[in-house]
Write an enzyme that holds these catalytic residues in place. Structure first.
Site, mmCIF file in Angstrom:
data_model
loop_
_atom_site.group_PDB
_atom_site.id
_atom_site.type_symbol
_atom_site.label_atom_id
_atom_site.label_comp_id
_atom_site.label_asym_id
_atom_site.label_seq_id
_atom_site.Cartn_x
_atom_site.Cartn_y
_atom_site.Cartn_z
ATOM 1 N N LYS A 208 0.834 -1.202 0.000
ATOM 2 C CA LYS A 208 0.000 0.000 0.000
ATOM 3 C C LYS A 208 0.866 1.248 0.000
ATOM 4 O O LYS A 208 1.974 1.257 0.526
ATOM 5 C CB LYS A 208 -0.960 -0.016 1.185
ATOM 6 C CG LYS A 208 -0.325 -0.151 2.542
ATOM 7 C CD LYS A 208 -1.380 0.013 3.613
ATOM 8 C CE LYS A 208 -0.767 0.072 4.995
ATOM 9 N NZ LYS A 208 -0.809 -1.175 5.717
ATOM 10 N N GLY A 209 0.354 2.262 -0.648
ATOM 11 C CA GLY A 209 1.051 3.543 -0.683
ATOM 12 C C GLY A 209 0.228 4.569 0.059
ATOM 13 O O GLY A 209 -0.595 4.218 0.904
ATOM 14 N N ASP B 131 8.480 13.715 -9.992
ATOM 15 C CA ASP B 131 8.740 12.979 -8.749
ATOM 16 C C ASP B 131 9.574 11.737 -9.023
ATOM 17 O O ASP B 131 9.275 10.648 -8.531
ATOM 18 C CB ASP B 131 7.425 12.622 -8.045
ATOM 19 C CG ASP B 131 7.640 12.234 -6.578
ATOM 20 O OD1 ASP B 131 8.738 12.528 -6.033
ATOM 21 O OD2 ASP B 131 6.728 11.637 -5.982
ATOM 22 N N GLY C 92 11.786 4.928 -5.384
ATOM 23 C CA GLY C 92 10.549 4.177 -5.190
ATOM 24 C C GLY C 92 9.616 4.215 -6.398
ATOM 25 O O GLY C 92 8.679 3.425 -6.480
ATOM 26 N N ASN C 93 9.853 5.135 -7.333
ATOM 27 C CA ASN C 93 9.029 5.200 -8.539
ATOM 28 C C ASN C 93 9.729 4.591 -9.751
ATOM 29 O O ASN C 93 9.246 4.682 -10.865
ATOM 30 C CB ASN C 93 8.643 6.647 -8.851
ATOM 31 C CG ASN C 93 7.572 7.159 -7.900
ATOM 32 O OD1 ASN C 93 6.869 6.364 -7.282
ATOM 33 N ND2 ASN C 93 7.468 8.471 -7.763
ATOM 34 N N ASP D 269 4.195 5.918 -11.404
ATOM 35 C CA ASP D 269 3.610 6.940 -10.549
ATOM 36 C C ASP D 269 3.642 8.340 -11.164
ATOM 37 O O ASP D 269 4.549 9.134 -10.895
ATOM 38 C CB ASP D 269 4.291 6.947 -9.163
ATOM 39 C CG ASP D 269 3.445 7.692 -8.140
ATOM 40 O OD1 ASP D 269 2.489 8.393 -8.553
ATOM 41 O OD2 ASP D 269 3.732 7.583 -6.941
HETATM 42 P P1 ADP Z 1 1.547 5.536 -3.655
HETATM 43 O O1 ADP Z 1 0.109 5.541 -3.261
HETATM 44 O O2 ADP Z 1 2.459 6.039 -2.590
HETATM 45 O O3 ADP Z 1 1.789 6.165 -4.988
HETATM 46 P P2 ADP Z 1 1.890 3.103 -5.036
HETATM 47 O O4 ADP Z 1 0.481 2.955 -5.381
HETATM 48 O O5 ADP Z 1 2.833 3.574 -6.076
HETATM 49 O O6 ADP Z 1 1.996 4.017 -3.775
HETATM 50 O O7 ADP Z 1 2.428 1.725 -4.510
HETATM 51 C C1 ADP Z 1 1.862 0.955 -3.472
HETATM 52 C C2 ADP Z 1 2.596 -0.364 -3.382
HETATM 53 O O8 ADP Z 1 2.310 -1.147 -4.521
HETATM 54 C C3 ADP Z 1 4.097 -0.268 -3.303
HETATM 55 O O9 ADP Z 1 4.538 -1.160 -2.308
HETATM 56 C C4 ADP Z 1 4.597 -0.706 -4.656
HETATM 57 O O10 ADP Z 1 5.775 -1.460 -4.520
HETATM 58 C C5 ADP Z 1 3.479 -1.551 -5.195
HETATM 59 N N1 ADP Z 1 3.316 -1.301 -6.645
HETATM 60 C C6 ADP Z 1 2.890 -0.176 -7.247
HETATM 61 N N2 ADP Z 1 2.854 -0.306 -8.585
HETATM 62 C C7 ADP Z 1 3.284 -1.561 -8.855
HETATM 63 C C8 ADP Z 1 3.500 -2.319 -10.064
HETATM 64 N N3 ADP Z 1 3.264 -1.798 -11.256
HETATM 65 N N4 ADP Z 1 3.960 -3.579 -9.942
HETATM 66 C C9 ADP Z 1 4.200 -4.109 -8.723
HETATM 67 N N5 ADP Z 1 4.029 -3.464 -7.566
HETATM 68 C C10 ADP Z 1 3.584 -2.200 -7.613
#
Ligand code: ADP
Length: 597
Positions: free
Chosen positions: A34-35, A149, A153-154, A167
């Protein structure tokens, strides 16, 4: 950051998610993490059976108008982008509860997790990742998109270890040449000075972030990091940072060119792609997934053999003479604090983490489900799936979850057979590594290789392993995997410590296991029923944990103390014993273990 709403995971998301427009029914799979706003799950496309990533945002969290606009902006920009180094955008839809964004799945997480596990990485790896980032950002800038950004992490990673930029929550489109953006709703991680000064900003902010990424990858920490955000911003505005002496001249020069206060003086993405740092040194064509936890091997022999297999131009477009690669055999030296921590393979760090968590009496605030503390992004890369204790004669044999095999001999030397079944790594008492293959190894190691084969056959025949094997892939020839640092058996458990910091404890009575990772600050608990879940220490401290897990963590702390005080590499047992990640093998007879010579 602190003002972000916390994602409420208590609200269940349906097993099958229906796209009301297309009537497509996605099967919801594994929780990915989760983000700030989103919960991510694996989603299976019903038509193609392809596994995708579903970013699910509860509408209850999108209350303010600007939050809704941001989400719309993210979708509008991202859906138009198709590039090898941009996370693929599959579809989006909504129902009464949530907004869903279906994306390309990036199973190897992001450069953030790589950075946490590895700290400073080598120049060839940095060039490899940076090249992917630059190609992706070049594509964006050519389409008048500023990401705004870019941060570790992105920068997601797929199974092929290719970078995928994701992202687009803060991204914007430049509408006319020379436009300076005045607003930005959010706090970029690697924020450029012109944004802080509110002077108007453009593409150069992405270049600034790329400079910070380059610095962080090579140095192991960000350039302007301080205790407080306020102090960090002051440093950014004053352009106060220093490059450690250990960083090579070409890298240093590029960092200084990029991290300039005046955006007009920074190079463009294309100019960075042609910078000497990028063009004069070795760039691997592929990297093994083991890079997520261990520096790869860039030894002479390997480079020669790769060059032999591929034309040099393809290997490394504007390559330096092969001597350049040889110089980089050793990973960059670590800062003093890191060196201290890595000398005991992060045992003291782990001890500190366990103590801090246990001092907070987490079990007294137990929320039995512990869902809030779960973080699949911190899943260990490697753990022990089988072991055979034959230390009364030879040593301890084991298999890791990637199907590699190792023995730590009683003379403290180690021999490992990598997952491809071909590469052998021999490590002397003093840590010197030698790379051989099953077909080509020196005579002196013959006896040990024979034992390795016996251990391998024994474990394959007698012990059942949990989890599927990873498929070998190109790039694996550069693979290095952690070796066994120390191990011992107590009355109730076997304690196994890897050189990458991973500590695993298998409990004999109920076959439960804990896998502790100081780098990620996380514990994976495999319970009696073999459920496999990873929790972050900081979240367990915040939300509490079950007594069951707390007891095992307390035991783990005692075992870490024992490892910290014992100097010996292994504590041998009196009788050969076996174990595996699954409980079924406990009855295997030691007589089937390697024969005596
Ligand atoms: P935020 O709400 O902070 O933008 P994200 O939605 O980017 O957070 O990410 C939430 C979680 O989901 C993170 O732990 C990330 O590693 C995972 N995640 C996001 N996008 C992907 C993807 N395309 N493939 C695998 N894991 C993802």
């Amino acid at each position: 950051m602190a003002s972000r709403p916390r994602v409420d995971t208590t609200k269940e998301i349906a097993q099958v998610i229906l796209d009301p427009k297309t009537r497509k029914r996605y099967q919801r799979g594994k929780f990915l993490g989760k983000g700030g706003f989103a919960r991510c799950y694996e989603l299976v496309d019903p038509d193609t059976k392809e596994v995708l990533a579903g970013k699910i945002v509860s509408k209850a969290l999108l209350v303010k108008q600007h939050q809704k606009e941001k989400m719309t902006q993210e979708i509008t920009i991202h859906r138009e982008l198709h590039h090898k180094h941009i996370v693929g955008f599959s579809s989006f839809f909504e129902d009464s509860e949530n907004v869903y964004i279906v994306l390309e799945l990036c199973r190897k997480r992001s450069l953030m997790e790589l950075h946490k596990r590895r700290k400073a990485i080598s120049e060839p790896e940095t060039r490899y990742f940076l090249q992917h980032v630059l190609l992706g950002v070049k594509f964006l800038h050519e389409r008048n998109i500023i990401h705004r950004d870019l941060k570790l992490g992105n920068l997601f990673l797929n199974d092929e270890m290719e970078v995928k930029i994701g992202d687009f929550g803060l991204a914007t489109r430049v509408d006319y040449t020379g436009e300076r953006k005045r607003t930005l709703c959010g706090t970029p991680n690697y924020i450029a000075p012109e944004i802080l000064a509110k002077k108007g900003h453009s593409f150069e902010v992405d270049v600034w972030s790329i400079g910070c990424i380059l610095y962080t990858l090579l140095v192991g920490r960000p350039p302007f990091e301080t205790e407080s955000l306020k102090e960090t911003y002051t440093r950014i505005k004053k352009n106060e940072y220093s490059v450690p002496k250990t960083i090579g001249p070409l890298a240093r020069n590029l960092i200084h060119r990029i991290l300039q206060g005046d955006p007009a003086r920074r190079p463009t993405v294309d100019q960075i792609l042609h910078d000497d740092f990028m063009t004069m040194g070795y760039i691997p064509v592929r990297l093994p997934t083991s890079c997520l936890t261990m520096a790869p091997r860039f030894d002479t022999k390997m480079n020669v053999s790769i060059v032999a297999r591929r034309p040099l131009v393809e290997l490394n477009k504007e390559s330096a003479p092969s001597g350049a690669a040889q110089k980089e055999v050793a990973p960059p030296p670590e800062p003093a604090s890191e060196q201290r921590a890595s000398r005991d393979c992060y045992l003291k760090v782990l001890h500190g983490q366990l103590k801090k968590l246990l001092d907070s009496s987490p079990a007294n605030r137990a929320k039995i489900e512990m869902d809030e503390a779960e973080d699949p992004a911190a899943v260990p890369f490697l753990w022990f799936s089988k072991w055979v204790d034959y230390s009364d004669k030879y040593g301890l044999g084991y298999q890791l979850c990637d199907d590699s095999i190792g023995i730590i001999f009683n003379d403290s030397t180690k021999l490992m057979l990598l997952a491809n079944g071909e590469d052998i790594h021999y490590i002397e008492r003093d840590g010197t590594e030698h790379y051989y293959t099953m077909k080509d190894y020196p005579k002196e190691t013959n006896k040990k290789v024979v034992l390795l084969k016996y251990f391998r056959n024994y474990m394959n025949e007698h012990l059942v392993k949990a989890g599927a094997a990873m498929k070998p892939r190109e790039g694996d020839e550069l693979s290095r995997i952690p070796s066994m640092r120390a191990w011992f058996r107590s009355r109730s458990a076997i304690v196994l410590h890897l050189t990458n910091g991973t500590l695993q404890i298998n409990f004999f009575d109920d076959h439960s296991k804990v896998i502790l990772c100081p780098m990620m600050g996380a514990v994976t608990y495999i319970d009696e029923k073999k459920s496999f879940r990873t929790y972050r220490f900081s979240l367990l401290e915040e939300f509490g944990c079950s007594e069951e897990l707390a007891n095992r963590l307390l035991y783990a702390k005692t075992m870490v103390e024992r490892l910290l005080t014992s100097r010996s590499v292994s504590a041998s047992a009196t009788k050969a014993k076996v174990g595996s990640a699954t409980a079924t093998s406990a009855a295997a007879t030691p007589s089937a273990a390697p024969p005596t010579h």
